[in-house]
Write a protein that holds these residues in place. Structure first.
Motif, PDB file in Angstrom:
ATOM      1  N   VAL A  38      76.794  32.968 -27.841  1.00 27.81           N
ATOM      2  CA  VAL A  38      77.831  33.978 -27.582  1.00 27.81           C
ATOM      3  C   VAL A  38      79.023  33.759 -28.505  1.00 27.81           C
ATOM      4  O   VAL A  38      79.543  34.698 -29.105  1.00 27.81           O
ATOM      5  CB  VAL A  38      78.278  33.940 -26.099  1.00 27.81           C
ATOM      6  CG1 VAL A  38      79.537  34.760 -25.895  1.00 27.81           C
ATOM      7  CG2 VAL A  38      77.179  34.482 -25.218  1.00 27.81           C
ATOM      8  N   VAL A  39      79.449  32.485 -28.624  1.00 25.23           N
ATOM      9  CA  VAL A  39      80.611  32.208 -29.474  1.00 25.23           C
ATOM     10  C   VAL A  39      80.331  32.625 -30.917  1.00 25.23           C
ATOM     11  O   VAL A  39      81.176  33.234 -31.579  1.00 25.23           O
ATOM     12  CB  VAL A  39      80.991  30.714 -29.407  1.00 25.23           C
ATOM     13  CG1 VAL A  39      82.022  30.378 -30.470  1.00 25.23           C
ATOM     14  CG2 VAL A  39      81.549  30.371 -28.034  1.00 25.23           C
ATOM     15  N   SER A  40      79.095  32.367 -31.383  1.00 23.63           N
ATOM     16  CA  SER A  40      78.837  32.678 -32.795  1.00 23.63           C
ATOM     17  C   SER A  40      78.634  34.172 -33.034  1.00 23.63           C
ATOM     18  O   SER A  40      78.576  34.606 -34.187  1.00 23.63           O
ATOM     19  CB  SER A  40      77.652  31.870 -33.311  1.00 23.63           C
ATOM     20  OG  SER A  40      76.607  31.937 -32.381  1.00 23.63           O
ATOM     21  N   ALA A  57      90.321  32.894 -31.053  1.00 28.60           N
ATOM     22  CA  ALA A  57      89.466  31.720 -30.838  1.00 28.60           C
ATOM     23  C   ALA A  57      89.482  31.224 -29.390  1.00 28.60           C
ATOM     24  O   ALA A  57      88.424  31.084 -28.761  1.00 28.60           O
ATOM     25  CB  ALA A  57      89.891  30.599 -31.784  1.00 28.60           C
ATOM     26  N   ALA A  58      90.689  30.987 -28.852  1.00 33.05           N
ATOM     27  CA  ALA A  58      90.778  30.414 -27.503  1.00 33.05           C
ATOM     28  C   ALA A  58      90.143  31.354 -26.484  1.00 33.05           C
ATOM     29  O   ALA A  58      89.387  30.922 -25.600  1.00 33.05           O
ATOM     30  CB  ALA A  58      92.237  30.149 -27.153  1.00 33.05           C
ATOM     31  N   GLY A  59      90.438  32.647 -26.608  1.00 31.28           N
ATOM     32  CA  GLY A  59      89.892  33.622 -25.669  1.00 31.28           C
ATOM     33  C   GLY A  59      88.377  33.681 -25.744  1.00 31.28           C
ATOM     34  O   GLY A  59      87.701  33.716 -24.709  1.00 31.28           O
ATOM     35  N   VAL A  60      87.848  33.658 -26.967  1.00 31.11           N
ATOM     36  CA  VAL A  60      86.390  33.730 -27.142  1.00 31.11           C
ATOM     37  C   VAL A  60      85.721  32.535 -26.479  1.00 31.11           C
ATOM     38  O   VAL A  60      84.749  32.682 -25.726  1.00 31.11           O
ATOM     39  CB  VAL A  60      86.051  33.779 -28.647  1.00 31.11           C
ATOM     40  CG1 VAL A  60      84.578  33.497 -28.865  1.00 31.11           C
ATOM     41  CG2 VAL A  60      86.426  35.128 -29.225  1.00 31.11           C
ATOM     42  N   ILE A  61      86.265  31.347 -26.727  1.00 29.49           N
ATOM     43  CA  ILE A  61      85.654  30.151 -26.143  1.00 29.49           C
ATOM     44  C   ILE A  61      85.722  30.197 -24.621  1.00 29.49           C
ATOM     45  O   ILE A  61      84.739  29.944 -23.924  1.00 29.49           O
ATOM     46  CB  ILE A  61      86.328  28.880 -26.703  1.00 29.49           C
ATOM     47  CG1 ILE A  61      85.959  28.743 -28.184  1.00 29.49           C
ATOM     48  CG2 ILE A  61      85.894  27.645 -25.933  1.00 29.49           C
ATOM     49  CD1 ILE A  61      86.617  27.591 -28.884  1.00 29.49           C
ATOM     50  N   TRP A  62      86.889  30.605 -24.119  1.00 30.51           N
ATOM     51  CA  TRP A  62      87.035  30.650 -22.664  1.00 30.51           C
ATOM     52  C   TRP A  62      86.090  31.662 -22.019  1.00 30.51           C
ATOM     53  O   TRP A  62      85.471  31.392 -20.991  1.00 30.51           O
ATOM     54  CB  TRP A  62      88.489  30.953 -22.284  1.00 30.51           C
ATOM     55  CG  TRP A  62      89.209  29.721 -21.849  1.00 30.51           C
ATOM     56  CD1 TRP A  62      90.139  29.023 -22.537  1.00 30.51           C
ATOM     57  CD2 TRP A  62      89.023  29.043 -20.609  1.00 30.51           C
ATOM     58  NE1 TRP A  62      90.543  27.940 -21.814  1.00 30.51           N
ATOM     59  CE2 TRP A  62      89.880  27.923 -20.626  1.00 30.51           C
ATOM     60  CE3 TRP A  62      88.215  29.246 -19.508  1.00 30.51           C
ATOM     61  CZ2 TRP A  62      89.954  27.033 -19.577  1.00 30.51           C
ATOM     62  CZ3 TRP A  62      88.279  28.349 -18.448  1.00 30.51           C
ATOM     63  CH2 TRP A  62      89.142  27.256 -18.497  1.00 30.51           C
ATOM     64  N   ILE A  63      85.972  32.851 -22.639  1.00 33.00           N
ATOM     65  CA  ILE A  63      85.089  33.872 -22.067  1.00 33.00           C
ATOM     66  C   ILE A  63      83.634  33.414 -22.137  1.00 33.00           C
ATOM     67  O   ILE A  63      82.868  33.560 -21.172  1.00 33.00           O
ATOM     68  CB  ILE A  63      85.288  35.220 -22.795  1.00 33.00           C
ATOM     69  CG1 ILE A  63      86.660  35.789 -22.432  1.00 33.00           C
ATOM     70  CG2 ILE A  63      84.195  36.212 -22.406  1.00 33.00           C
ATOM     71  CD1 ILE A  63      87.069  36.983 -23.254  1.00 33.00           C
ATOM     72  N   ALA A  68      78.729  31.475 -19.527  1.00 32.01           N
ATOM     73  CA  ALA A  68      77.708  30.429 -19.457  1.00 32.01           C
ATOM     74  C   ALA A  68      77.712  29.765 -18.088  1.00 32.01           C
ATOM     75  O   ALA A  68      76.652  29.432 -17.551  1.00 32.01           O
ATOM     76  CB  ALA A  68      77.942  29.399 -20.548  1.00 32.01           C
ATOM     77  N   SER A  69      78.908  29.595 -17.477  1.00 31.86           N
ATOM     78  CA  SER A  69      78.884  28.938 -16.156  1.00 31.86           C
ATOM     79  C   SER A  69      78.261  29.855 -15.105  1.00 31.86           C
ATOM     80  O   SER A  69      77.633  29.365 -14.177  1.00 31.86           O
ATOM     81  CB  SER A  69      80.249  28.445 -15.694  1.00 31.86           C
ATOM     82  OG  SER A  69      81.276  29.045 -16.358  1.00 31.86           O
ATOM     83  N   MET A  70      78.425  31.191 -15.268  1.00 30.41           N
ATOM     84  CA  MET A  70      77.742  32.093 -14.344  1.00 30.41           C
ATOM     85  C   MET A  70      76.233  31.875 -14.414  1.00 30.41           C
ATOM     86  O   MET A  70      75.552  31.831 -13.397  1.00 30.41           O
ATOM     87  CB  MET A  70      78.035  33.557 -14.693  1.00 30.41           C
ATOM     88  CG  MET A  70      79.463  33.985 -14.471  1.00 30.41           C
ATOM     89  SD  MET A  70      80.017  33.665 -12.795  1.00 30.41           S
ATOM     90  CE  MET A  70      81.582  32.911 -13.100  1.00 30.41           C
TER      91      MET A  70
END
Lengths: 228, 214, 251
Positions: A38-40, A57-63, A68-70
């Motif tokens: 997803v990040v890439s 960057a920060a938003g992408v990683i967090w989302i 992924a945790s879902m």
């Protein structure tokens, strides 16, 4: 034979869940791979330019972490429900919320921690300036367990449903909005030269609240889901 | 009326128990008691509510009306004590497919009692699984998995057993073994509730049949 | 437990609720119609157009009233959920079951009227910098989550208790979301304080009209909820003697 203490039951549950994760490492690995993929996708979908990536960057990683945790949480109680281990857990004379907490910690160790470890690498690939790294890693350290524990309530509520991947996301993702907000704010603040400590403290407060309330709610949810 | 809960009341007692499922009555005003040394066989046609009754007795099912008492005390006010004295083996065995019998039993027994690996190995040997203790349960047959769950009968120190169709996939030797275990449990002062259609070779067996017109 | 909470169980009897609301309904409906008419006429004809926003400001009378009402759904469902979990009163669940879709509708109407107003006064239909709009959007999502959980669970007793728990968790969550979104966006204009001065944009003409409309909307909410709950009662108690008598009496 003597009765076991609550701490021993906690450790037994933690050990068992870690052991299952090791034996089923493919299932554990899939959400992690999903996170990397997803990040890439974002640089391809939005823009490969450093100036743009730096901002998101920060938003992408967090989302990506949230999504992924879902995926990884979906299996948190499923096999236990299907094979009857959940009934045994409910019939333990030890407090259920403690055993639920053990399961949450085990889940965090195998699915949350790897994501946090690899996050600086991804942040580098998304051109996040070095000033943002500490805030990113710290916010993930504090925030991912909150997402896991709050999400675990939703997993428990939907444990009896056959195909529940989507309903879990519908219920649990909106609940993680505050964590997303403060996680990204902490990084943005430190990029702007301000201190991220305030936002990290808020995330810490959320972690404390989630750790003390969410396992109790999850225990109640498991009882409801199994009582039929 | 003065009653001494410890002595005058039976180990487990059910009074006026009714259960409805989505508007359909499973049973109404059911009453029975279970004393130390007694084995109660629950019978009834499919859908008569055998499993529901067992789950209600174990406190796994809240959709019922009526009174449940453990040693004279209402179940709701002693549920933790009750659970430490109860051993339940459900239709779902509580055996994780990825773990070995040894690892499974380590966890399910250590939720209650302090049990050593040696004891678990002995129990598995008694159930004829000595050579299988380190194989993942998914490679065992249904009957062998049933035996893994039944090993808990040897490892837990629980006066009340609640067993849901424990004979379902056992072979002749397994059936004889379980009957022997039930008998031993009853002689040592334990009680058991067993749902099964199997004709049990146990003297002084009590039978409760669900779904009969009252 | 039985003695002290007896009154709650009596109040929670579906039959008692049905009989009582039968008496209330005409009054509630009458009061609602009257206030709705007064509020609408006032807002459309007598409210002076805003010096900046012109006639668009009239929709605020409805928007503010609906927004206020939609904020009451999660607390309502959390209270009903607590009653369901603690006292197992079925009526509370019948109310909660119907409150969720109604709350989703109210949230949607709030978002719709808000963006209509915004299209003129902000020049855009959607504005992420307005924290009220954003948190209302997430309240809408959370309510949809409760609805889909109810729809997914087959067993009605499990669904009732699961949705009760989710409503309590959701109620806490809505508050946290509201404040975090506010923090996220401090650029946003604070809620305008009401003014007692006649002629000012938030003067008495405006807020009295809004207050009348708010009462009318709350009455509408109560009325819809009561009517939906009455249907639910008839459906769930269809085997009860009193419902049969009612049905026979009506034909």
């Amino acid at each position: 034979m003597s009765r076991v203490s609550a701490a021993a039951a906690f450790c037994a549950t933690l050990k068992r869940d870690l052991l299952i994760s090791i034996k089923r490492r493919n299932e554990v690995l899939n959400p992690f791979m999903f996170f990397l993929i997803v990040v890439s996708l974002f640089p391809l979908g939005i823009s490969p330019e450093g100036a743009m990536l730096r901002q998101i960057a920060a938003g992408v990683i967090w989302i990506a972490v949230l999504l992924a945790s879902m995926l990884s949480m979906d299996s948190l109680y499923r096999s236990d429900y299907e094979d009857g281990s959940l009934e045994q857990l409910l019939l333990s004379s030890q407090p259920l919320y403690l055993l639920v907490f053990a399961k949450n910690i085990a889940h965090w160790l195998v699915s949350g921690l790897p994501v946090i470890v690899v996050s600086p690498l991804l942040a580098y690939m998304l051109s996040l300036p070095a000033a943002g790294y500490p805030a990113l890693v710290l916010s993930l350290l504090l925030g991912v367990p909150v997402v896991g524990m709050v999400g675990s309530i939703a997993v428990a509520l939907t444990v009896g449903l056959g195909s529940r991947g989507l309903i879990l996301a519908v219920i649990a993702v909106p609940m993680s909005v505050p964590v997303l907000i403060f996680g990204t704010l902490a990084v943005q603040n430190s990029l702007a030269g301000a201190s991220p400590v305030g936002y990290l403290a808020l995330l810490g407060a959320m972690l404390a609240a989630a750790a003390s309330l969410a396992p109790v709610a999850t225990a109640a949810a498991l009882r409801i889901a199994l009582h039929g | 009326m003065i009653e001494n809960p410890q002595h005058s009341s039976p180990l487990f007692e059910v009074r006026e128990l009714s259960c409805e499922r989505e508007g359909h009555v499973l049973f109404r005003k059911l009453g029975f008691s279970l004393d130390r040394g007694e084995i109660l066989q629950v019978r009834g046609s499919n859908g008569a509510g055998k499993t529901s009754l067992l789950r209600i007795v174990c406190g796994l099912d809240g959709s019922h009306q009526g009174e449940l008492r453990w040693q004279g005390v209402p179940l709701a006010s002693c549920i933790d004590d009750f659970h430490s004295e109860l051993l339940y083996i459900g239709h779902r065995l509580g055996v994780n497919q990825a773990l070995t019998p040894l690892e499974n039993l380590r966890w399910s027994c250590r939720l209650h009692d302090r049990v050593g690996d040696g004891e678990i190995r002995d129990a598995l040997a008694e159930l004829g699984l000595a050579s299988h203790e380190n194989l993942p349960c998914r490679s065992l047959s249904a009957g062998q998995q049933q035996r893994v769950s039944l090993a808990r009968l040897l490892l837990r120190d629980a006066p009340l057993w609640a067993l849901d169709e424990p004979f379902a996939s056992l072979d002749a030797a397994g059936i004889a073994l379980l009957e022997k275990l039930l008998l031993r449990h009853s002689r040592s002062g334990g009680a058991a509730m067993v749902t099964t259609h199997h004709v049990l070779g146990i003297p002084c067996l009590r039978v409760l049949t669900l779904g009969l017109p009252q | 437990m039985a003695g002290r909470w007896q009154w709650l169980h009596r109040l929670g009897s579906p039959r008692w609720f049905y009989a009582t609301t039968t008496r209330w309904l005409p009054w509630l409906a009458g009061a609602m119609a009257l206030l709705l008419a007064v509020g609408t006429v006032w807002a459309l004809l007598y409210l002076p157009p805003d010096y900046q926003q012109g006639d668009t400001s009239r929709i605020l009378v409805v928007h503010v009233a609906v927004a206020g009402a939609s904020l009451s759904f999660f607390p309502l469902m959390a209270v009903a959920g607590t009653v369901t979990l603690v006292w197992r009163i079925k009526l509370a669940d019948m109310v909660a079951k119907n409150a969720a879709p109604l709350g989703a509708w109210f949230s949607f109407l709030t978002l719709a009227t808000g963006s209509i107003w915004g299209s003129v006064s902000w020049g855009t239909w959607w504005e992420w910098t307005d924290s009220r709009l954003v948190s209302m959007l997430f309240q809408f999502f959370l309510l949809l989550g409760v609805i889909s959980l109810r729809a997914a669970l087959d067993n009605s007793a499990t669904a009732a208790r699961a949705c009760a728990l989710l409503s309590i968790v959701g109620c806490i969550n809505v508050v946290v979301i509201k404040y975090s979104v506010q923090w996220w966006n401090t650029l946003h204009q604070p809620p305008s304080p009401i003014s007692m001065q006649v002629g000012s944009p938030n003067g008495p003409e405006f807020w009295v009209a809004t207050a009348i409309m708010a009462v009318a909307v709350y009455l509408f909410l109560a009325l819809s909820l009561i009517l939906a709950t009455r249907n639910e009662i008839l459906e769930r108690e269809s085997k009860a003697q009193w419902v049969r008598e009612l049905a026979l009496g009506a034909t």
